[in-house]
Design an enzyme around this catalytic site. Structure first.
Site, PDB file in Angstrom:
ATOM      1  N   ASN A   1       0.873  -1.173   0.000  1.00 33.75           N
ATOM      2  CA  ASN A   1       0.000   0.000   0.000  1.00 33.75           C
ATOM      3  C   ASN A   1       0.910   1.222   0.000  1.00 33.75           C
ATOM      4  O   ASN A   1       1.544   1.513   1.011  1.00 33.75           O
ATOM      5  CB  ASN A   1      -0.890  -0.050   1.249  1.00 33.75           C
ATOM      6  CG  ASN A   1      -1.713   1.213   1.419  1.00 33.75           C
ATOM      7  OD1 ASN A   1      -1.749   2.077   0.540  1.00 33.75           O
ATOM      8  ND2 ASN A   1      -2.378   1.326   2.558  1.00 33.75           N
ATOM      9  N   TRP A   2       0.967   1.902  -1.132  1.00 34.97           N
ATOM     10  CA  TRP A   2       1.911   3.019  -1.258  1.00 34.97           C
ATOM     11  C   TRP A   2       1.375   4.314  -0.634  1.00 34.97           C
ATOM     12  O   TRP A   2       2.068   5.335  -0.644  1.00 34.97           O
ATOM     13  CB  TRP A   2       2.278   3.238  -2.739  1.00 34.97           C
ATOM     14  CG  TRP A   2       3.005   2.079  -3.357  1.00 34.97           C
ATOM     15  CD1 TRP A   2       3.417   0.927  -2.732  1.00 34.97           C
ATOM     16  CD2 TRP A   2       3.422   1.948  -4.726  1.00 34.97           C
ATOM     17  NE1 TRP A   2       4.056   0.093  -3.630  1.00 34.97           N
ATOM     18  CE2 TRP A   2       4.064   0.697  -4.871  1.00 34.97           C
ATOM     19  CE3 TRP A   2       3.299   2.759  -5.861  1.00 34.97           C
ATOM     20  CZ2 TRP A   2       4.586   0.251  -6.086  1.00 34.97           C
ATOM     21  CZ3 TRP A   2       3.822   2.313  -7.072  1.00 34.97           C
ATOM     22  CH2 TRP A   2       4.462   1.071  -7.173  1.00 34.97           C
ATOM     23  N   LYS A   3       0.137   4.261  -0.147  1.00 37.31           N
ATOM     24  CA  LYS A   3      -0.478   5.426   0.529  1.00 37.31           C
ATOM     25  C   LYS A   3      -0.284   6.684  -0.315  1.00 37.31           C
ATOM     26  O   LYS A   3      -0.290   6.607  -1.541  1.00 37.31           O
ATOM     27  CB  LYS A   3       0.063   5.554   1.959  1.00 37.31           C
ATOM     28  CG  LYS A   3      -0.142   4.251   2.751  1.00 37.31           C
ATOM     29  CD  LYS A   3       0.044   4.403   4.231  1.00 37.31           C
ATOM     30  CE  LYS A   3      -0.181   3.058   4.924  1.00 37.31           C
ATOM     31  NZ  LYS A   3      -0.054   3.134   6.373  1.00 37.31           N
TER      32      LYS A   3
ATOM     33  N   HIS B   1      -9.464   0.822   5.244  1.00 32.34           N
ATOM     34  CA  HIS B   1      -8.151   1.032   5.872  1.00 32.34           C
ATOM     35  C   HIS B   1      -8.328   1.923   7.103  1.00 32.34           C
ATOM     36  O   HIS B   1      -9.165   2.824   7.109  1.00 32.34           O
ATOM     37  CB  HIS B   1      -7.176   1.673   4.878  1.00 32.34           C
ATOM     38  CG  HIS B   1      -5.771   1.653   5.383  1.00 32.34           C
ATOM     39  ND1 HIS B   1      -5.301   2.590   6.277  1.00 32.34           N
ATOM     40  CD2 HIS B   1      -4.754   0.785   5.167  1.00 32.34           C
ATOM     41  CE1 HIS B   1      -4.044   2.292   6.579  1.00 32.34           C
ATOM     42  NE2 HIS B   1      -3.690   1.203   5.920  1.00 32.34           N
TER      43      HIS B   1
ATOM     44  N   GLU C   1      -6.745   4.337   8.148  1.00 29.91           N
ATOM     45  CA  GLU C   1      -6.631   5.788   7.892  1.00 29.91           C
ATOM     46  C   GLU C   1      -7.941   6.332   7.311  1.00 29.91           C
ATOM     47  O   GLU C   1      -8.309   7.479   7.565  1.00 29.91           O
ATOM     48  CB  GLU C   1      -5.431   6.041   6.971  1.00 29.91           C
ATOM     49  CG  GLU C   1      -4.119   5.850   7.744  1.00 29.91           C
ATOM     50  CD  GLU C   1      -2.973   5.258   6.951  1.00 29.91           C
ATOM     51  OE1 GLU C   1      -2.983   5.329   5.714  1.00 29.91           O
ATOM     52  OE2 GLU C   1      -2.058   4.690   7.594  1.00 29.91           O
TER      53      GLU C   1
ATOM     54  N   GLU D   1      -5.000  -5.133  10.602  1.00 26.45           N
ATOM     55  CA  GLU D   1      -3.990  -4.097  10.824  1.00 26.45           C
ATOM     56  C   GLU D   1      -4.281  -3.401  12.154  1.00 26.45           C
ATOM     57  O   GLU D   1      -5.112  -2.482  12.201  1.00 26.45           O
ATOM     58  CB  GLU D   1      -4.036  -3.066   9.686  1.00 26.45           C
ATOM     59  CG  GLU D   1      -3.719  -3.643   8.323  1.00 26.45           C
ATOM     60  CD  GLU D   1      -3.208  -2.568   7.365  1.00 26.45           C
ATOM     61  OE1 GLU D   1      -2.158  -2.798   6.752  1.00 26.45           O
ATOM     62  OE2 GLU D   1      -3.826  -1.488   7.266  1.00 26.45           O
TER      63      GLU D   1
ATOM     64  N   GLY E   1       2.834   2.155  10.926  1.00 30.67           N
ATOM     65  CA  GLY E   1       3.773   3.264  10.773  1.00 30.67           C
ATOM     66  C   GLY E   1       4.498   3.626  12.056  1.00 30.67           C
ATOM     67  O   GLY E   1       5.155   4.657  12.144  1.00 30.67           O
TER      68      GLY E   1
ATOM     69  N   SER F   1       3.779  -2.272  10.340  1.00 28.43           N
ATOM     70  CA  SER F   1       5.230  -2.343  10.523  1.00 28.43           C
ATOM     71  C   SER F   1       5.820  -3.693  10.114  1.00 28.43           C
ATOM     72  O   SER F   1       6.726  -4.208  10.777  1.00 28.43           O
ATOM     73  CB  SER F   1       5.622  -1.970  11.958  1.00 28.43           C
ATOM     74  OG  SER F   1       5.232  -0.632  12.232  1.00 28.43           O
TER      75      SER F   1
ATOM     76  N   GLY G   1       3.044  -1.119   4.335  1.00 28.06           N
ATOM     77  CA  GLY G   1       3.029   0.311   4.060  1.00 28.06           C
ATOM     78  C   GLY G   1       4.427   0.824   3.794  1.00 28.06           C
ATOM     79  O   GLY G   1       4.954   0.723   2.688  1.00 28.06           O
ATOM     80  N   GLY G   2       5.072   1.353   4.833  1.00 27.31           N
ATOM     81  CA  GLY G   2       6.373   1.999   4.677  1.00 27.31           C
ATOM     82  C   GLY G   2       7.404   1.168   3.907  1.00 27.31           C
ATOM     83  O   GLY G   2       8.096   1.676   3.018  1.00 27.31           O
TER      84      GLY G   2
HETATM   85  P1  13P Z   1       3.213   0.281   7.786  1.00 27.23           P
HETATM   86  O1  13P Z   1       3.741  -0.975   7.134  1.00 27.23           O
HETATM   87  O2  13P Z   1       3.912   1.527   7.346  1.00 27.23           O
HETATM   88  O3  13P Z   1       3.092   0.136   9.252  1.00 27.23           O
HETATM   89  O4  13P Z   1       1.700   0.445   7.215  1.00 27.23           O
HETATM   90  C1  13P Z   1       0.827  -0.604   7.273  1.00 27.23           C
HETATM   91  C2  13P Z   1      -0.393  -0.247   6.515  1.00 27.23           C
HETATM   92  O5  13P Z   1      -1.166   0.592   6.923  1.00 27.23           O
HETATM   93  C3  13P Z   1      -0.610  -0.924   5.231  1.00 27.23           C
HETATM   94  O6  13P Z   1      -1.900  -0.682   4.762  1.00 27.23           O
END
Ligand code: 13P
Length: 249
Positions: A9-11, A94, A96, A166, A172, A212, A233-234
């Protein structure tokens, strides 16, 4: 045996040029990868990345979608527009979206049903806040989000649904749920699916872990019985960190 499903997920990161460079690197480096792979760039980079991953073993995902098919919804992106770009799957619910943009289970369920109706796959995200975990409510929160997220979804469509657990406090933050704690929640989500759709459907559904995930913890997480992949994510923003996760040993 369930397959492993690793999604990035490149957000809200990457210009088209940056997205193209990452997608090209992944296509090359994952071409012999054994698992199911997906990348979900921003809407603005979907067309660019679609052209690069086409014909590869990497599927294209979107990070969100409107709850309506089309119409007067300024700023929203419809399922029809996503399909037109070659999108295969959409991430819905998600944390967020739930917590920053106040999407509730009812809205998320509407999106889930619309995406499935139009033939997309769905990654339905669930997960508890730190305060909910500390109050001993992690399982209950994930159960409610799963039940309400899947409301009205026919058994025949469940094979196009992946659930991503998640925990919000692990996203993050560098804090990962321990493999044991994550597996316990995954097992409870699988039980919820068994109650709703029967034991066989529950055995087959893929449940990703997100929060993470890094090259150095991926293998321990994936070794757990109920963890079928990762929503990253990251670490998905660089080939050097995503590829080792995607090829965990
Ligand atoms: P991180 O891997 O940056 O913690 O993010 C997880 C995430 O929200 C993937 O959708």
């Amino acid at each position: 045996m369930r397959t492993y499903y690793i999604a990035g997920n490149w957000k809200m990161h990457k210009t088209r040029a940056e997205a193209a460079a990452l997608a090209k690197a992944l296509v090359t480096r994952l071409k012999d990868g054994k698992h199911k792979y997906l990348v979900a760039p921003s809407f603005t980079a979907l067309e660019t990345v679609a052209a690069i991953v086409k014909g590869s073993n990497i599927l294209l995902g979107a990070q969100n979608m409107a709850a309506e098919e089309q119409g007067a919804h300024t700023g929203e992106v419809s399922v029809l527009q996503l399909k037109d770009l070659g999108v295969h799957a959409v991430i819905l619910g998600h944390s967020e979206r739930r917590h920053i943009y106040k999407e509730d289970n009812g809205l998320i369920n509407k999106k889930v049903q619309l995406a499935l109706y139009h033939g997309l796959e769905v990654i339905l995200c669930v997960g508890e806040l730190l305060s909910e975990r500390e109050a001993g409510k992690a399982e209950e929160v994930c159960e409610t989000q799963t039940i309400q997220g899947l409301a009205g979804v026919a058994a025949a469509d469940l094979s196009r649904v992946t659930i991503a657990y998640e925990p919000v406090w692990a996203i993050g933050t560098g804090k990962t749920a321990s493999p044991e704690d994550a597996d316990a929640i995954h097992a409870s989500i699988r039980q919820v699916v068994a109650r709703l759709y029967g034991a066989e459907a529950a055995q087959q559904i893929l449940i990703q872990y997100g929060g993470s995930v890094k090259p150095d913890n991926a293998a321990q997480l994936m070794a757990k019985e109920h963890i079928d992949g990762a929503l990253v994510g990251g670490a998905a923003l660089k080939a050097d960190t995503f590829v080792p996760i995607a090829q965990f040993q």
